[in-house]
Design an enzyme around this catalytic site. Structure first.
Site, PDB file in Angstrom:
ATOM      1  CG  ASP A 115      -1.854   1.158   1.230  1.00 17.42           C
ATOM      2  OD1 ASP A 115      -2.537   1.372   0.211  1.00 17.42           O
ATOM      3  OD2 ASP A 115      -1.903   1.865   2.248  1.00 17.42           O
ATOM      4  CB  ILE A 116       1.135   4.101  -2.254  1.00 13.91           C
ATOM      5  CG1 ILE A 116       1.619   3.180  -3.375  1.00 13.91           C
ATOM      6  CG2 ILE A 116       1.842   5.449  -2.293  1.00 13.91           C
ATOM      7  CD1 ILE A 116       1.302   3.679  -4.763  1.00 13.91           C
ATOM      8  CG  ASP A 117      -1.813   7.148  -0.290  1.00 16.13           C
ATOM      9  OD1 ASP A 117      -1.091   8.122  -0.514  1.00 16.13           O
ATOM     10  OD2 ASP A 117      -2.562   6.634  -1.141  1.00 16.13           O
TER      11      ASP A 117
END
Length: 154
Positions: free
Chosen positions: A32-34
């Site tokens: 996951d990025i955020d």
């Protein structure tokens, strides 16, 4: 009363981590990025990807025989603009957009929400099937519980 803060099935976490480090080609990572790869920011334009991060992800993907994908609620083109020039396998818009390892981008067809009382065409929605014709169906637990297990889930 003492709360159980361990998630069932993760007791062997250290052994799994050792296995991932010793045999990385047997594992896949969906990152996951955020809030995981980059800090949460006040707004979409305030998000900053550290300059060396994309290259580190390329190196990690190489150790995993390419089995690394980025996941975000943002569009895949946002990933490309911020993690380029590398085109990672990715899921954007919570899975509505998906780019496979070969580079082809798929977009799921999403029907517009029907207004209140509007007739819906096509197959019934999953929630309608669960509830049946007359109302509430059985309450189901999520497949992946969030938070520590409660006494009812032990």
């Amino acid at each position: 009363m003492q709360l159980n803060t361990r998630h069932p099935g993760l007791e062997d976490g250290p052994a799994r981590l050792r296995s991932a480090l010793e045999h990385p080609a047997d594992w896949a990572l969906f990152l996951d990025i955020d809030g995981t790869l980059v800090d949460i920011a006040d707004g979409p334009h305030a998000v900053r990807v550290e300059s060396g991060l994309p290259q580190q992800l390329v190196q990690l993907a190489g150790r995993l025989d390419g089995a690394l994908a980025l996941v975000t609620g943002r569009r895949v083109d946002w990933i490309d603009a911020n993690f380029g020039p590398h085109l990672f396998p990715a899921a954007g818009l919570h899975g509505v957009e998906r780019r496979r390892a070969a580079g082809d981008l798929e977009r799921a067809a999403v029907a517009p929400r029907a207004g209140r009382g509007a007739q819906r065409s096509g197959p019934p929605h999953r929630a309608d099937v669960r509830r049946g014709a007359g109302g509430q169906g059985p309450r189901r637990r999520p497949a992946f519980p969030s938070g520590p297990p409660s006494a009812s889930r032990r």
